[in-house]
Write a protein that holds these residues in place. Structure first.
Motif, PDB file in Angstrom:
ATOM      1  N   VAL A 107       7.287   8.527  -0.573  1.00  0.00           N
ATOM      2  CA  VAL A 107       6.359   7.793  -1.419  1.00  0.00           C
ATOM      3  C   VAL A 107       6.241   6.351  -0.950  1.00  0.00           C
ATOM      4  CG1 VAL A 107       6.773   9.268  -3.415  1.00  0.00           C
ATOM      5  CG2 VAL A 107       8.106   7.170  -3.142  1.00  0.00           C
ATOM      6  N   ASN A 108       5.070   5.781  -1.201  1.00  0.00           N
ATOM      7  CA  ASN A 108       4.778   4.404  -0.800  1.00  0.00           C
ATOM      8  C   ASN A 108       4.190   3.654  -1.982  1.00  0.00           C
ATOM      9  OD1 ASN A 108       4.250   2.222   1.193  1.00  0.00           O
ATOM     10  ND2 ASN A 108       2.109   2.689   0.742  1.00  0.00           N
ATOM     11  N   VAL A 109       4.464   2.354  -2.049  1.00  0.00           N
ATOM     12  CA  VAL A 109       3.821   1.510  -3.051  1.00  0.00           C
ATOM     13  C   VAL A 109       2.771   0.661  -2.346  1.00  0.00           C
ATOM     14  CG1 VAL A 109       5.610  -0.293  -2.888  1.00  0.00           C
ATOM     15  CG2 VAL A 109       4.168  -0.131  -4.937  1.00  0.00           C
ATOM     16  N   HIS A 110       1.569   0.628  -2.936  1.00  0.00           N
ATOM     17  CA  HIS A 110       0.437  -0.076  -2.332  1.00  0.00           C
ATOM     18  C   HIS A 110      -0.127  -1.080  -3.331  1.00  0.00           C
ATOM     19  CE1 HIS A 110      -2.960  -0.561   0.429  1.00  0.00           C
ATOM     20  NE2 HIS A 110      -3.752  -0.577  -0.639  1.00  0.00           N
ATOM     21  N   PRO A 111      -0.437  -2.304  -2.884  1.00  0.00           N
ATOM     22  CA  PRO A 111      -0.846  -3.359  -3.825  1.00  0.00           C
ATOM     23  C   PRO A 111      -2.327  -3.363  -4.185  1.00  0.00           C
ATOM     24  CG  PRO A 111      -0.668  -4.281  -1.639  1.00  0.00           C
ATOM     25  CD  PRO A 111      -0.265  -2.833  -1.526  1.00  0.00           C
ATOM     26  N   ALA A 112      -2.850  -2.198  -4.544  1.00  0.00           N
ATOM     27  CA  ALA A 112      -4.229  -2.075  -5.018  1.00  0.00           C
ATOM     28  C   ALA A 112      -4.349  -0.743  -5.738  1.00  0.00           C
ATOM     29  CB  ALA A 112      -5.231  -2.164  -3.866  1.00  0.00           C
ATOM     30  N   VAL A 138     -10.602  -5.792 -11.749  1.00  0.00           N
ATOM     31  CA  VAL A 138      -9.273  -5.233 -11.984  1.00  0.00           C
ATOM     32  C   VAL A 138      -8.657  -4.853 -10.644  1.00  0.00           C
ATOM     33  CG1 VAL A 138      -7.938  -3.393 -13.089  1.00  0.00           C
ATOM     34  CG2 VAL A 138      -9.955  -4.311 -14.234  1.00  0.00           C
ATOM     35  N   SER A 139      -7.376  -5.168 -10.482  1.00  0.00           N
ATOM     36  CA  SER A 139      -6.613  -4.681  -9.337  1.00  0.00           C
ATOM     37  C   SER A 139      -5.338  -4.036  -9.889  1.00  0.00           C
ATOM     38  CB  SER A 139      -6.293  -5.821  -8.361  1.00  0.00           C
ATOM     39  OG  SER A 139      -5.711  -5.297  -7.176  1.00  0.00           O
ATOM     40  N   GLY A 140      -4.300  -3.982  -9.091  1.00  0.00           N
ATOM     41  CA  GLY A 140      -3.071  -3.378  -9.587  1.00  0.00           C
ATOM     42  C   GLY A 140      -2.221  -2.823  -8.469  1.00  0.00           C
ATOM     43  N   ALA A 141      -1.432  -1.822  -8.790  1.00  0.00           N
ATOM     44  CA  ALA A 141      -0.524  -1.207  -7.822  1.00  0.00           C
ATOM     45  C   ALA A 141      -0.598   0.302  -7.944  1.00  0.00           C
ATOM     46  CB  ALA A 141       0.907  -1.685  -8.053  1.00  0.00           C
ATOM     47  N   SER A 142      -0.382   0.968  -6.823  1.00  0.00           N
ATOM     48  CA  SER A 142      -0.378   2.437  -6.781  1.00  0.00           C
ATOM     49  C   SER A 142       0.891   2.915  -6.090  1.00  0.00           C
ATOM     50  CB  SER A 142      -1.588   2.970  -5.995  1.00  0.00           C
ATOM     51  OG  SER A 142      -2.812   2.513  -6.525  1.00  0.00           O
ATOM     52  N   VAL A 143       1.469   3.967  -6.619  1.00  0.00           N
ATOM     53  CA  VAL A 143       2.533   4.686  -5.923  1.00  0.00           C
ATOM     54  C   VAL A 143       1.958   6.043  -5.545  1.00  0.00           C
ATOM     55  CG1 VAL A 143       4.855   5.651  -6.042  1.00  0.00           C
ATOM     56  CG2 VAL A 143       4.338   3.491  -7.217  1.00  0.00           C
ATOM     57  N   HIS A 144       2.025   6.362  -4.252  1.00  0.00           N
ATOM     58  CA  HIS A 144       1.377   7.585  -3.782  1.00  0.00           C
ATOM     59  C   HIS A 144       2.260   8.300  -2.770  1.00  0.00           C
ATOM     60  CE1 HIS A 144       0.206   6.035   0.276  1.00  0.00           C
ATOM     61  NE2 HIS A 144       0.303   4.876  -0.345  1.00  0.00           N
ATOM     62  N   LEU A 145       1.989   9.574  -2.592  1.00  0.00           N
ATOM     63  CA  LEU A 145       2.672  10.335  -1.559  1.00  0.00           C
ATOM     64  C   LEU A 145       2.211   9.830  -0.197  1.00  0.00           C
ATOM     65  CD1 LEU A 145       2.518  13.994  -2.931  1.00  0.00           C
ATOM     66  CD2 LEU A 145       4.499  12.457  -2.896  1.00  0.00           C
ATOM     67  N   LEU A 146       3.144   9.721   0.717  1.00  0.00           N
ATOM     68  CA  LEU A 146       2.845   9.216   2.049  1.00  0.00           C
ATOM     69  C   LEU A 146       2.566  10.383   2.978  1.00  0.00           C
ATOM     70  CD1 LEU A 146       4.683   6.266   3.689  1.00  0.00           C
ATOM     71  CD2 LEU A 146       4.070   8.245   5.045  1.00  0.00           C
ATOM     72  N   THR A 147       1.465  10.276   3.720  1.00  0.00           N
ATOM     73  CA  THR A 147       1.086  11.296   4.698  1.00  0.00           C
ATOM     74  C   THR A 147       0.859  10.615   6.043  1.00  0.00           C
ATOM     75  OG1 THR A 147      -1.300  11.109   4.347  1.00  0.00           O
ATOM     76  CG2 THR A 147      -0.082  12.549   2.836  1.00  0.00           C
ATOM     77  N   HIS A 149      -1.926   9.926   7.226  1.00  0.00           N
ATOM     78  CA  HIS A 149      -3.138   9.111   7.119  1.00  0.00           C
ATOM     79  C   HIS A 149      -2.878   7.985   6.129  1.00  0.00           C
ATOM     80  CE1 HIS A 149      -5.454  11.968   9.457  1.00  0.00           C
ATOM     81  NE2 HIS A 149      -5.029  12.943   8.672  1.00  0.00           N
ATOM     82  N   TYR A 150      -3.113   6.760   6.551  1.00  0.00           N
ATOM     83  CA  TYR A 150      -2.799   5.600   5.726  1.00  0.00           C
ATOM     84  C   TYR A 150      -3.418   5.697   4.327  1.00  0.00           C
ATOM     85  CZ  TYR A 150      -0.936   2.980   9.732  1.00  0.00           C
ATOM     86  OH  TYR A 150      -0.189   2.561  10.804  1.00  0.00           O
ATOM     87  N   ASP A 151      -2.555   5.642   3.314  1.00  0.00           N
ATOM     88  CA  ASP A 151      -2.964   5.485   1.915  1.00  0.00           C
ATOM     89  C   ASP A 151      -3.842   6.608   1.394  1.00  0.00           C
ATOM     90  OD1 ASP A 151      -1.612   3.008   1.967  1.00  0.00           O
ATOM     91  OD2 ASP A 151      -3.410   1.981   2.673  1.00  0.00           O
ATOM     92  N   GLU A 152      -3.759   7.780   2.000  1.00  0.00           N
ATOM     93  CA  GLU A 152      -4.607   8.892   1.560  1.00  0.00           C
ATOM     94  C   GLU A 152      -3.841   9.947   0.773  1.00  0.00           C
ATOM     95  OE1 GLU A 152      -7.004  10.610   4.620  1.00  0.00           O
ATOM     96  OE2 GLU A 152      -7.860   8.687   5.257  1.00  0.00           O
ATOM     97  N   GLY A 153      -2.517   9.811   0.639  1.00  0.00           N
ATOM     98  CA  GLY A 153      -1.741  10.787  -0.110  1.00  0.00           C
ATOM     99  C   GLY A 153      -2.023  10.718  -1.608  1.00  0.00           C
ATOM    100  N   ARG A 154      -1.675  11.784  -2.305  1.00  0.00           N
ATOM    101  CA  ARG A 154      -1.953  11.881  -3.748  1.00  0.00           C
ATOM    102  C   ARG A 154      -1.315  10.726  -4.508  1.00  0.00           C
ATOM    103  NH1 ARG A 154       0.772  14.712  -7.894  1.00  0.00           N
ATOM    104  NH2 ARG A 154       2.149  15.689  -6.358  1.00  0.00           N
ATOM    105  N   VAL A 155      -2.098  10.098  -5.373  1.00  0.00           N
ATOM    106  CA  VAL A 155      -1.593   9.003  -6.199  1.00  0.00           C
ATOM    107  C   VAL A 155      -0.750   9.582  -7.332  1.00  0.00           C
ATOM    108  CG1 VAL A 155      -2.229   7.123  -7.752  1.00  0.00           C
ATOM    109  CG2 VAL A 155      -3.497   7.456  -5.619  1.00  0.00           C
ATOM    110  N   LEU A 156       0.459   9.069  -7.473  1.00  0.00           N
ATOM    111  CA  LEU A 156       1.387   9.547  -8.498  1.00  0.00           C
ATOM    112  C   LEU A 156       1.362   8.678  -9.745  1.00  0.00           C
ATOM    113  CD1 LEU A 156       4.449  10.252  -6.178  1.00  0.00           C
ATOM    114  CD2 LEU A 156       2.725  11.880  -6.952  1.00  0.00           C
TER     115      LEU A 156
END
Length: 206
Positions: A107-112, A138-147, A149-156
């Motif tokens: 999993v990865n944390v992304h600042p958007a 509005v912005s925010g943070a996302s935690v998603h599965l890492l694949t 492909h950059y930032d394309e994994g399912r958002v958790l």
């Protein structure tokens, strides 16, 4: 029971600090068992030393061959019985061997708020500049599965942060980071509880 988590970070490691602090709380379902950085002078490695957490510097300096680096990381993860890998400000692409071995457990944390402002080149300050340039409210943070492909994994999980009229990339980044420090440990806790529950069911023959 708790699962072992590895954290990969390249710089200060503020999300690592949030994860280790949460792991010390009663009822935590995970322990930070390993820290890996591609930066030998990173704050993340310094924090691991302070906390007595197993740690390693793995980079093109230690392993010029990308395949060797990939295999070295996988060997370390297995050595420390890691069940879940978290990348938090980690500035290298994960190799194919680790991706395959930990599919669904990276999993990865992304600042958007993905899928907005993700993809190659969208990290750190670049993300917040893009949010402001697009006039997002509005912005925010996302935690998603890492694949692969950059930032394309399912958002958790996601958490929103309002974009203020006088925001700069720095002020927006600071507020998003505060949210990351809450969202990431909470999401890792939920994933750890689910994995621990699955293991218990398998062990009971359910």
């Amino acid at each position: 029971m708790s699962i072992n988590v590895a954290v990969l970070a390249s710089h200060n490691g503020s999300n690592l600090r949030a994860l280790t602090a949460a792991a010390r709380q009663p009822g935590s379902a995970y322990a930070v068992a390993l820290v890996i950085s591609n930066n030998s002078a990173s704050g993340a490695l310094a924090h691991a030393v302070e906390q007595g957490i197993a740690h390693a510097h793995l980079s093109g300096r230690t392993h010029p061959d990308p395949d060797a680096l990939d295999q070295a990381m996988l060997a370390l993860l297995r050595e420390h019985d890691v069940a879940l890998v978290v990348t938090a400000g980690y500035m290298r692409k994960i190799g194919p061997a680790v991706l395959a071995a930990y599919e669904g457990a990276l999993v990865n944390v992304h600042p958007a708020l993905l899928p907005r402002h993700g993809g190659p080149g969208m990290y750190g300050r670049h993300v917040h500049e893009a949010v402001l340039a697009d006039g997002d409210l509005v912005s925010g943070a996302s935690v998603h599965l890492l694949t692969d492909h950059y930032d394309e994994g399912r958002v958790l999980a996601q958490a929103e942060v309002p974009v203020l009229p006088d925001d700069t990339p720095d002020t927006l980044a600071a507020r998003v980071l505060e949210v990351e420090h809450r969202l990431l440990p909470a999401t890792v806790q939920q994933l750890a509880l689910a994995r621990d529950g699955d293991a218990t069911e398998r062990g009971s023959g359910a």
